[in-house]
Enzyme design. Structure first.
Site, PDB file in Angstrom:
ATOM      1  N   HIS A 177       1.204  59.344  51.414  1.00  0.00           N
ATOM      2  CA  HIS A 177      -0.047  58.732  50.974  1.00  0.00           C
ATOM      3  C   HIS A 177      -0.085  57.233  51.245  1.00  0.00           C
ATOM      4  O   HIS A 177      -1.139  56.643  51.359  1.00  0.00           O
ATOM      5  CB  HIS A 177      -0.360  59.096  49.527  1.00  0.00           C
ATOM      6  CG  HIS A 177      -0.850  60.503  49.464  1.00  0.00           C
ATOM      7  ND1 HIS A 177      -0.010  61.547  49.211  1.00  0.00           N
ATOM      8  CD2 HIS A 177      -2.066  61.030  49.730  1.00  0.00           C
ATOM      9  CE1 HIS A 177      -0.703  62.662  49.301  1.00  0.00           C
ATOM     10  NE2 HIS A 177      -1.946  62.394  49.614  1.00  0.00           N
ATOM     11  N   ARG A 184     -10.728  61.097  47.487  1.00  0.00           N
ATOM     12  CA  ARG A 184      -9.488  61.350  46.749  1.00  0.00           C
ATOM     13  C   ARG A 184      -9.567  60.617  45.410  1.00  0.00           C
ATOM     14  O   ARG A 184      -9.252  59.435  45.338  1.00  0.00           O
ATOM     15  CB  ARG A 184      -8.285  60.815  47.522  1.00  0.00           C
ATOM     16  CG  ARG A 184      -7.870  61.627  48.723  1.00  0.00           C
ATOM     17  CD  ARG A 184      -6.581  61.060  49.295  1.00  0.00           C
ATOM     18  NE  ARG A 184      -5.955  61.932  50.266  1.00  0.00           N
ATOM     19  CZ  ARG A 184      -6.133  61.833  51.588  1.00  0.00           C
ATOM     20  NH1 ARG A 184      -6.901  60.901  52.089  1.00  0.00           N
ATOM     21  NH2 ARG A 184      -5.508  62.666  52.408  1.00  0.00           N
ATOM     22  N   ARG A 194     -13.016  65.517  45.339  1.00  0.00           N
ATOM     23  CA  ARG A 194     -11.875  66.386  45.035  1.00  0.00           C
ATOM     24  C   ARG A 194     -11.342  66.032  43.659  1.00  0.00           C
ATOM     25  O   ARG A 194     -11.160  64.855  43.345  1.00  0.00           O
ATOM     26  CB  ARG A 194     -10.784  66.192  46.089  1.00  0.00           C
ATOM     27  CG  ARG A 194      -9.576  67.064  45.822  1.00  0.00           C
ATOM     28  CD  ARG A 194      -8.527  66.929  46.876  1.00  0.00           C
ATOM     29  NE  ARG A 194      -7.800  65.669  46.766  1.00  0.00           N
ATOM     30  CZ  ARG A 194      -6.825  65.330  47.599  1.00  0.00           C
ATOM     31  NH1 ARG A 194      -6.497  66.123  48.604  1.00  0.00           N
ATOM     32  NH2 ARG A 194      -6.183  64.190  47.449  1.00  0.00           N
ATOM     33  N   GLU A 223      -4.264  74.574  51.607  1.00  0.00           N
ATOM     34  CA  GLU A 223      -3.155  73.688  51.986  1.00  0.00           C
ATOM     35  C   GLU A 223      -1.804  74.282  51.625  1.00  0.00           C
ATOM     36  O   GLU A 223      -0.774  73.652  51.790  1.00  0.00           O
ATOM     37  CB  GLU A 223      -3.340  72.295  51.380  1.00  0.00           C
ATOM     38  CG  GLU A 223      -3.609  72.254  49.898  1.00  0.00           C
ATOM     39  CD  GLU A 223      -3.894  70.834  49.408  1.00  0.00           C
ATOM     40  OE1 GLU A 223      -3.645  69.860  50.139  1.00  0.00           O
ATOM     41  OE2 GLU A 223      -4.357  70.699  48.259  1.00  0.00           O
ATOM     42  N   ASN A 239      -2.182  68.225  55.898  1.00  0.00           N
ATOM     43  CA  ASN A 239      -0.990  67.442  55.519  1.00  0.00           C
ATOM     44  C   ASN A 239      -0.030  68.298  54.703  1.00  0.00           C
ATOM     45  O   ASN A 239       1.174  68.324  54.937  1.00  0.00           O
ATOM     46  CB  ASN A 239      -1.376  66.225  54.677  1.00  0.00           C
ATOM     47  CG  ASN A 239      -2.379  65.354  55.375  1.00  0.00           C
ATOM     48  OD1 ASN A 239      -2.496  65.411  56.589  1.00  0.00           O
ATOM     49  ND2 ASN A 239      -3.115  64.558  54.621  1.00  0.00           N
ATOM     50  N   ASP A 240      -0.602  68.985  53.715  1.00  0.00           N
ATOM     51  CA  ASP A 240       0.251  69.826  52.883  1.00  0.00           C
ATOM     52  C   ASP A 240       0.515  71.180  53.529  1.00  0.00           C
ATOM     53  O   ASP A 240       1.590  71.753  53.353  1.00  0.00           O
ATOM     54  CB  ASP A 240      -0.377  70.014  51.493  1.00  0.00           C
ATOM     55  CG  ASP A 240      -0.117  68.794  50.628  1.00  0.00           C
ATOM     56  OD1 ASP A 240       1.045  68.368  50.558  1.00  0.00           O
ATOM     57  OD2 ASP A 240      -1.072  68.237  50.060  1.00  0.00           O
ATOM     58  N   ARG A 259       6.757  65.873  53.403  1.00  0.00           N
ATOM     59  CA  ARG A 259       5.876  65.048  54.232  1.00  0.00           C
ATOM     60  C   ARG A 259       6.191  63.567  54.157  1.00  0.00           C
ATOM     61  O   ARG A 259       5.685  62.783  54.946  1.00  0.00           O
ATOM     62  CB  ARG A 259       4.410  65.304  53.873  1.00  0.00           C
ATOM     63  CG  ARG A 259       4.049  64.946  52.461  1.00  0.00           C
ATOM     64  CD  ARG A 259       2.673  65.491  52.085  1.00  0.00           C
ATOM     65  NE  ARG A 259       1.619  64.518  52.308  1.00  0.00           N
ATOM     66  CZ  ARG A 259       0.357  64.695  51.914  1.00  0.00           C
ATOM     67  NH1 ARG A 259      -0.011  65.822  51.323  1.00  0.00           N
ATOM     68  NH2 ARG A 259      -0.538  63.779  52.120  1.00  0.00           N
ATOM     69  N   CYS A 319      -9.612  68.351  56.450  1.00  0.00           N
ATOM     70  CA  CYS A 319      -9.655  66.980  55.941  1.00  0.00           C
ATOM     71  C   CYS A 319      -8.264  66.350  55.928  1.00  0.00           C
ATOM     72  O   CYS A 319      -8.093  65.226  55.479  1.00  0.00           O
ATOM     73  CB  CYS A 319     -10.293  66.922  54.556  1.00  0.00           C
ATOM     74  SG  CYS A 319      -9.343  67.771  53.306  1.00  0.00           S
TER      75      CYS A 319
HETATM   76  C1  PEP Z   1      -3.971  67.383  52.824  1.00  0.00           C
HETATM   77  O1  PEP Z   1      -3.033  67.848  52.189  1.00  0.00           O
HETATM   78  O2  PEP Z   1      -4.140  67.557  54.044  1.00  0.00           O
HETATM   79  C2  PEP Z   1      -4.979  66.532  52.155  1.00  0.00           C
HETATM   80  C3  PEP Z   1      -6.067  66.149  52.767  1.00  0.00           C
HETATM   81  O3  PEP Z   1      -4.717  66.124  50.902  1.00  0.00           O
HETATM   82  P1  PEP Z   1      -3.642  64.987  50.497  1.00  0.00           P
HETATM   83  O4  PEP Z   1      -3.199  64.323  51.765  1.00  0.00           O
HETATM   84  O5  PEP Z   1      -4.341  64.061  49.576  1.00  0.00           O
HETATM   85  O6  PEP Z   1      -2.568  65.779  49.843  1.00  0.00           O
HETATM   86 MG    MG Z   2      -3.017  67.868  50.075  1.00  0.00          MG
END
Ligand code: PEP
Ligand code: MG
Length: 593
Positions: free
Chosen positions: A197, A305, A341, A440, A463-464, A474, A511
């Site tokens: 993040h 977010r 979200r 995710e 991402n997740d 990650r 996203c």
């Molecule tokens: C993701 O996991 O791709 C996502 C958009 O959420 P975050 O990066 O906030 O976990």
């Molecule tokens: Mg995520």
């Protein structure tokens, strides 16, 4: 005369694009320790003067910071500093400290930190949550005061001593959120990855960043060194020579020209050469990022977010406070949708406001909606605030970290209860407000067919999804080589999601950061994704690429990619298509995986 230091290049992970040339400021957290020292009676008044000066300085900095937060965030966010000022103005406490110095003939910083420690321990054990939270305020403000006593101004990330490139072992997402935006030119860290993040925040703040530098940069670099941070290549060049400086100055100009062109194209339709339209939206973390999203031509906010509402406040904002933020976003987007979200705390987004407990595996623990099973009041207030804001514009709700269909049933019940209560109280809202979930977690992708009938849309959190599918943290630079969004395993999961969505006639967005990176655009287009939501600065290059592609070619690419055996094979296929259709994108954004 000493010879000029030699040019040296450190390699890391490109985390946020852009080039910065500037002076190094090394950040070593908790570096200074406070040692006990006996002082002479003649030194007492000097120590006390030092202390009072540091108190005044800290008060001034805090007031300045408060004004700044008020200007760029909200009144609520700025209030946290009221608590800091109250501590600095606590006369009995300060007198007690000065008295102890006089009586025990001990150095002021030691007495100060011991006294404060005692208070923190006492307050931390109090039942009352509000009072317990004040312990964190005391810790924050006393750290600032100690730094001032030690003359260490350069350590304040929110208050840099001028334009600087920050080099640190790590920066937390809250450190990054609080960065002095006027003076932080770039940052480079030893830990971290592209989808931590911290990196995501750097991209949305448009600060060039390189993370995961595995050479010992902190010991090999000095405060004041001249460096170039290349956020595209993931390199940090120390003591650049004349020819390197000239090369980078030219690169900077070329890049600026490219992004200026992108802005001029911001109202062109994101449509393939054969007429398929992909919606492009923005990911934002703070309401003030809306203007930049619009400037880049975002047709909506695909991900707001909300956890960043917690970063500065250390308490969950009330329903009214949230309602005010979401309503402003809804009306600010002028008819385009804003997907809000619900709080996704946990993992690397640990928020003091909500979670206090320690978990052995936070990414697999009580993250996001899991946490709220035991805190139904918090999620209910948030849902209520979002639904109420739908009276002011096109708002949609999105739930993160869905593992199974039962969770969606539970959340839908809360949504229904909130709607009924609003109707009973004649509070206006959009009765057709869309509810979506993030895909995710691999189990959700595999069970998409059961999830789709329960919601209006899916948003793929790549991402997740990559983290949980490839079993790769990650945020961990050591396993970053396994973090492969284009791995056929990920593409196969997305394919399952798309088949389920098509069957149940719901739309799908991506996203995660995969949507921001043009290297993956042809794959996502070919997989049939309807919306790509990304950091605003990426909208231009992604739009340009979509406008250079044919859906037919993107489909063929996906067909071959699904038969490939590795991420490398897929990336080569995608790069080949991009370099044929839009070579300028490769020149600016690079091709490496
Ligand atoms: C993701 O996991 O791709 C996502 C958009 O959420 P975050 O990066 O906030 O976990
Ligand atoms: Mg995520």
């Amino acid at each position: 005369m000493a010879s000029p230091a030699k040019e040296y290049v450190f390699h890391g992970i490109p985390a946020s694009p852009g080039i910065a040339i500037g002076t190094v400021l090394i950040l070593k957290k908790n570096e200074f320790s406070v040692e006990q020292r006996k002082i002479l009676p003649s030194e007492v008044e000097g120590e006390i003067t030092l202390f009072r000066d540091a108190l005044n300085k800290t008060r001034g900095q805090t007031q300045e910071l408060q004004l700044k937060i008020l200007r760029i965030l909200s009144e609520n966010d700025s209030k946290i500093f009221d608590a800091h000022l109250l501590i600095l103005d606590d006369k009995p406490l300060m007198e007690e400290i000065e008295e102890t110095v006089r009586k025990t003939l001990t150095n002021i910083d030691y007495v100060f930190s011991k006294t404060i420690q005692r208070y923190i321990v006492a307050i931390s054990s109090i039942e009352d949550k509000y009072l317990r939270e004040r312990a964190a305020d005391i810790r924050d403000v006393s750290e600032r005061l100690l730094k001032n006593l030690h003359g260490r101004e350069d350590y304040f990330l929110d208050h840099l001593p001028g334009q600087r490139v920050i080099i640190a072992h790590d920066l937390t997402p809250s450190d990054t959120a609080g960065l002095d935006r006027e003076n932080a030119q770039a940052f480079a860290t030893e830990s971290g990855s592209r989808t931590s993040h911290t990196a995501i925040m750097a991209r949305s703040m448009q600060i060039p960043a390189v993370v995961g530098i595995q050479e010992d940069i902190l010991t090999l670099i000095n405060n004041g060194d001249l460096v170039i941070v290349d956020g595209h290549a993931g390199s940090v060049i120390v003591n650049p020579g004349q020819s390197t400086l000239a090369l980078y100055a030219e690169k900077e100009t070329r890049e600026q020209k490219f992004y200026d062109e992108m802005l001029k194209e911001s109202n062109l339709r994101p449509e393939t050469l054969d007429g398929f339209r992909i919606q492009l939206a923005a990911n934002i973390d703070k309401p003030e990022e809306l203007a930049n999203a619009k400037l880049n031509g975002a047709a909506g906010v695909g991900l707001f977010r909300t956890e960043y509402l917690l970063v500065n406040s250390r308490k969950v904002p009330s329903e009214e406070e949230q309602y005010s933020v979401y309503s402003k976003l809804a009306s600010g987007m002028e008819g385009h949708a804003v997907i809000v979200r619900t709080f996704d705390v946990g993992g690397d987004k640990l928020s003091d406001a909500i979670t206090q407990h320690h978990e052995a595996n936070p990414f697999l623990g009580c993250r996001a909606i899991r946490f709220f099973r035991e805190h139904k009041d918090i999620i209910t207030a948030q849902i209520r605030a979002i639904i109420r804001a739908s009276a002011h514009g096109k708002i949609k709700i999105m739930f993160p970290m869905i593992t199974s269909p039962d969770e969606v049933d539970e959340l839908n019940i809360i949504v229904q209860e909130v709607k009924e209560d609003l109707m009973k109280n004649k509070i206006p809202f959009d009765h057709k407000i869309e509810i979506g979930i993030m895909i995710e977690i691999p189990s959700a992708a595999i069970m998409a067919d059961f999830l789709a009938p329960k919601v209006d849309f899916f948003s793929i959190g790549s991402n997740d999804l990559v983290q949980y599918t490839m079993a790769v943290d990650r945020t961990n630079e050591k396993v970053a080589y396994l973090y492969q969004p284009a791995n056929p395993a990920i593409l196969k999961l997305i394919k399952i999601v798309m088949i389920a969505a098509r069957k149940h006639k719901i739309w799908v967005s991506v996203c995660g950061e995969m949507a921001s990176d043009p290297r993956y655009t042809p794959l996502l287009v070919g997989l049939g994704i309807h919306e790509l939501s990304m950091t605003p600065a990426s909208i231009g290059p992604v739009r340009r690429l979509i406008r250079s592609l044919k859906m037919h070619d993107a489909h063929k690419l996906v067909e071959s990619a699904l038969l490939a055996g590795s991420s490398k094979e897929v990336m080569d296929l995608s790069a080949e298509l991009i370099s044929r259709m839009a070579p300028e994108i490769i020149n600016i954004t690079g091709t490496g995986d």
